[in-house]
Scaffold this motif. Structure first.
Motif, PDB file in Angstrom:
ATOM      1  N   ILE A 203     -61.522  27.602  -4.317  1.00 41.41           N
ATOM      2  CA  ILE A 203     -62.690  27.062  -4.827  1.00 41.41           C
ATOM      3  C   ILE A 203     -63.925  27.697  -3.937  1.00 41.41           C
ATOM      4  N   ARG A 204     -63.726  27.869  -2.587  1.00 45.91           N
ATOM      5  CA  ARG A 204     -64.889  28.092  -1.683  1.00 45.91           C
ATOM      6  C   ARG A 204     -65.077  29.552  -2.119  1.00 45.91           C
ATOM      7  N   ALA A 205     -64.172  30.433  -2.159  1.00 44.18           N
ATOM      8  CA  ALA A 205     -64.234  31.893  -2.477  1.00 44.18           C
ATOM      9  C   ALA A 205     -64.991  32.033  -3.727  1.00 44.18           C
ATOM     10  N   TYR A 206     -64.650  31.221  -4.658  1.00 41.96           N
ATOM     11  CA  TYR A 206     -65.085  31.542  -6.072  1.00 41.96           C
ATOM     12  C   TYR A 206     -66.553  31.144  -6.218  1.00 41.96           C
ATOM     13  N   VAL A 207     -66.853  30.000  -5.478  1.00 39.26           N
ATOM     14  CA  VAL A 207     -68.202  29.387  -5.684  1.00 39.26           C
ATOM     15  C   VAL A 207     -69.205  30.406  -4.610  1.00 39.26           C
ATOM     16  N   ALA A 208     -68.693  30.912  -3.660  1.00 39.25           N
ATOM     17  CA  ALA A 208     -69.402  31.794  -2.799  1.00 39.25           C
ATOM     18  C   ALA A 208     -69.646  33.141  -3.438  1.00 39.25           C
ATOM     19  N   ALA A 209     -68.882  33.890  -4.339  1.00 37.14           N
ATOM     20  CA  ALA A 209     -68.854  34.931  -4.865  1.00 37.14           C
ATOM     21  C   ALA A 209     -70.009  34.646  -6.008  1.00 37.14           C
ATOM     22  N   PHE A 210     -69.839  33.570  -6.653  1.00 37.75           N
ATOM     23  CA  PHE A 210     -70.749  33.201  -7.991  1.00 37.75           C
ATOM     24  C   PHE A 210     -72.253  33.226  -7.241  1.00 37.75           C
ATOM     25  N   ASP A 211     -72.582  32.579  -6.421  1.00 39.82           N
ATOM     26  CA  ASP A 211     -73.596  32.607  -5.607  1.00 39.82           C
ATOM     27  C   ASP A 211     -74.161  33.806  -5.482  1.00 39.82           C
ATOM     28  N   SER A 212     -73.172  34.809  -4.737  1.00 41.02           N
ATOM     29  CA  SER A 212     -73.751  36.068  -4.344  1.00 41.02           C
ATOM     30  C   SER A 212     -74.209  37.179  -5.445  1.00 41.02           C
ATOM     31  N   GLU A 213     -73.673  36.724  -6.778  1.00 37.21           N
ATOM     32  CA  GLU A 213     -73.996  37.669  -7.622  1.00 37.21           C
ATOM     33  C   GLU A 213     -75.287  37.221  -8.413  1.00 37.21           C
ATOM     34  N   GLY A 214     -75.986  36.556  -7.708  1.00 36.17           N
ATOM     35  CA  GLY A 214     -77.555  36.157  -8.216  1.00 36.17           C
ATOM     36  C   GLY A 214     -77.601  35.478  -9.730  1.00 36.17           C
ATOM     37  N   GLU A 215     -76.544  34.703 -10.011  1.00 39.19           N
ATOM     38  CA  GLU A 215     -76.757  34.132 -11.493  1.00 39.19           C
ATOM     39  C   GLU A 215     -77.812  33.214 -11.398  1.00 39.19           C
ATOM     40  N   TYR A 224     -73.805  29.195 -25.329  1.00 36.55           N
ATOM     41  CA  TYR A 224     -73.179  30.231 -24.621  1.00 36.55           C
ATOM     42  C   TYR A 224     -74.057  30.962 -23.654  1.00 36.55           C
ATOM     43  N   LYS A 225     -75.566  30.866 -23.825  1.00 36.30           N
ATOM     44  CA  LYS A 225     -76.354  31.781 -23.270  1.00 36.30           C
ATOM     45  C   LYS A 225     -76.497  31.277 -21.655  1.00 36.30           C
ATOM     46  N   GLU A 226     -76.216  29.845 -21.677  1.00 34.02           N
ATOM     47  CA  GLU A 226     -76.551  29.145 -20.419  1.00 34.02           C
ATOM     48  C   GLU A 226     -75.929  29.311 -19.222  1.00 34.02           C
ATOM     49  N   THR A 227     -76.346  29.137 -17.969  1.00 31.33           N
ATOM     50  CA  THR A 227     -75.656  29.065 -16.826  1.00 31.33           C
ATOM     51  C   THR A 227     -76.104  27.873 -15.961  1.00 31.33           C
ATOM     52  N   ASN A 228     -75.138  26.799 -15.912  1.00 35.68           N
ATOM     53  CA  ASN A 228     -75.569  25.902 -15.146  1.00 35.68           C
ATOM     54  C   ASN A 228     -74.572  24.929 -14.342  1.00 35.68           C
ATOM     55  N   CYS A 229     -74.782  23.769 -13.960  1.00 40.39           N
ATOM     56  CA  CYS A 229     -73.860  22.900 -13.214  1.00 40.39           C
ATOM     57  C   CYS A 229     -72.350  23.034 -13.856  1.00 40.39           C
ATOM     58  N   HIS A 230     -72.448  22.343 -15.112  1.00 42.03           N
ATOM     59  CA  HIS A 230     -71.221  22.466 -15.884  1.00 42.03           C
ATOM     60  C   HIS A 230     -70.493  23.757 -16.406  1.00 42.03           C
ATOM     61  N   LEU A 235     -65.838  27.188 -15.103  1.00 43.86           N
ATOM     62  CA  LEU A 235     -65.107  28.504 -15.004  1.00 43.86           C
ATOM     63  C   LEU A 235     -64.493  28.285 -13.488  1.00 43.86           C
ATOM     64  N   LEU A 236     -64.915  27.498 -12.599  1.00 43.89           N
ATOM     65  CA  LEU A 236     -64.211  27.433 -11.376  1.00 43.89           C
ATOM     66  C   LEU A 236     -62.780  26.779 -11.545  1.00 43.89           C
ATOM     67  N   LEU A 237     -62.921  25.703 -12.337  1.00 41.58           N
ATOM     68  CA  LEU A 237     -61.336  25.237 -12.610  1.00 41.58           C
ATOM     69  C   LEU A 237     -60.725  26.180 -13.409  1.00 41.58           C
ATOM     70  N   ALA A 238     -61.179  26.792 -14.527  1.00 37.39           N
ATOM     71  CA  ALA A 238     -60.239  27.764 -15.018  1.00 37.39           C
ATOM     72  C   ALA A 238     -59.840  29.213 -13.950  1.00 37.39           C
ATOM     73  N   HIS A 239     -60.589  29.452 -13.175  1.00 38.01           N
ATOM     74  CA  HIS A 239     -60.313  30.634 -12.389  1.00 38.01           C
ATOM     75  C   HIS A 239     -59.268  30.245 -11.434  1.00 38.01           C
ATOM     76  N   CYS A 240     -59.581  28.908 -11.017  1.00 42.38           N
ATOM     77  CA  CYS A 240     -58.243  28.544  -9.946  1.00 42.38           C
ATOM     78  C   CYS A 240     -57.202  27.718 -10.560  1.00 42.38           C
ATOM     79  N   LEU A 281     -61.995  32.568 -19.984  1.00 40.07           N
ATOM     80  CA  LEU A 281     -61.925  31.567 -18.964  1.00 40.07           C
ATOM     81  C   LEU A 281     -61.993  30.305 -19.634  1.00 40.07           C
ATOM     82  N   ILE A 282     -62.825  29.996 -20.461  1.00 43.63           N
ATOM     83  CA  ILE A 282     -63.061  28.524 -20.972  1.00 43.63           C
ATOM     84  C   ILE A 282     -61.931  28.352 -21.870  1.00 43.63           C
TER      85      ILE A 282
END
Length: 295
Positions: A203-215, A224-230, A235-240, A281-282
């Motif tokens: 999870i730490r690795a995923y959120v760090a990568a998400f942050d580094s991508e400048g989302e 589908y157009k949005e990107t927010n806390c949920h 995405l992190l639940l599915a990825h992990c 992922l969803i």
């Protein structure tokens, strides 16, 4: 097939709805909490979704922080003129490790309607750790340097001036449980032998990568157009490979339901790689959350 009966930790008004039978061999990761405050426009509650990690040593306080609290120092007193920390924490100091996605600044941008951008949008930042949000905390003369207080900015990195661990500003909700509307823990499916610490690291690795991508951070009524806390949480639940049978698996999360429905309408003919990744992922998260339940 045998099964265990589980009940999520929720507010009283939800507790009777979320007793769920899960497959034998599915393991509840009790050291991770999925926190939800759904959007409620009727009472102007913007909501927030995030994850928390439970550590046995989170209440330990290092000597510098003990001295800071005894002296009654404020946020602005523990950084230099450039905003850099004057001291680095070696213990958690009561702050719970946690991760969520925030707008860096004011998200309402009415002029965006003229340039094909989302009206409610901003640069995004992990844990609200941005200069603009930190400045708001610094300007609060009454800000107390304890984990119980409301904050604008958390910290995205370990060994910051407040804690040895990264934390979401909403982590203080565990001191005020009435603030958090819905809580579950994720599950790993049968045959998944990962330790809790291995899952933490993923999870730490995923959120760090998400942050580094400048989302960006944006809201479009579960489009589908949005990107927010949920979005980040799903995405992190599915990825992990973490299932959520006690909420998503029994269709209690209306944000997830609406977001997935919007994504599903985009499956034909899209060449957007990021969009396709999110669609997959969803879909995966729904499948593993339903598969974790007993048949």
């Amino acid at each position: 097939m045998s099964w265990a009966t589980t009940q999520s930790v929720t507010s009283p008004r939800h507790s009777s709805k979320v007793t769920t039978k899960v497959k034998a061999g599915a393991r509840k990761v009790e050291t991770i909490l999925i926190r939800r405050i759904p959007v409620n426009l009727l009472v102007f509650e913007v909501g927030h979704f995030w994850v928390e990690f439970l550590h046995e040593d989170e209440a330990e306080i290092d000597e510098p922080m003990q001295a800071i609290r005894q002296q009654g120092l404020k946020e602005k007193d523990i950084v230099d003129e450039k905003g850099e920390p004057l001291q680095i924490s070696t213990k958690a100091n009561g702050f719970r490790e946690s991760y969520g996605w925030y707008p860096a600044g004011m998200p309402f941008q009415p002029l965006n309607i003229f340039n094909d951008k989302r009206v409610i949008s901003s640069d995004g930042t992990l844990n609200g750790d941005h200069e603009k949000r930190r400045k708001k905390d610094n300007n609060k003369k009454l800000t107390e340097l304890t984990p119980t207080q409301d904050r604008q900015a958390g910290r995205k990195t370990n060994h910051n001036e407040h804690s040895s661990r990264a934390f979401d500003p909403h982590q203080n909700g565990h001191f005020h449980e009435g603030k958090i509307k819905f809580t579950t823990s994720p599950y790993v499916l049968p045959g998944d032998s990962r330790t809790d610490e291995e899952i933490f690291n993923e999870i730490r690795a995923y959120v760090a990568a998400f942050d580094s991508e400048g989302e960006e951070w944006s809201w479009a009524n579960d489009s589908y157009k949005e990107t927010n806390c949920h979005t980040l949480l799903f995405l992190l639940l599915a990825h992990c490979n973490l299932a959520d049978p006690e909420c998503i698996g029994i269709e209690l999360d209306r944000h997830f339901i609406r977001y997935k429905a919007s994504l599903d309408k985009q499956t034909n003919g899209t060449n957007d790689e990021k969009l396709m990744e999110r669609i997959l992922l969803i879909k995966k998260l729904l499948n593993i959350s339903k598969n974790a339940k007993a048949e």
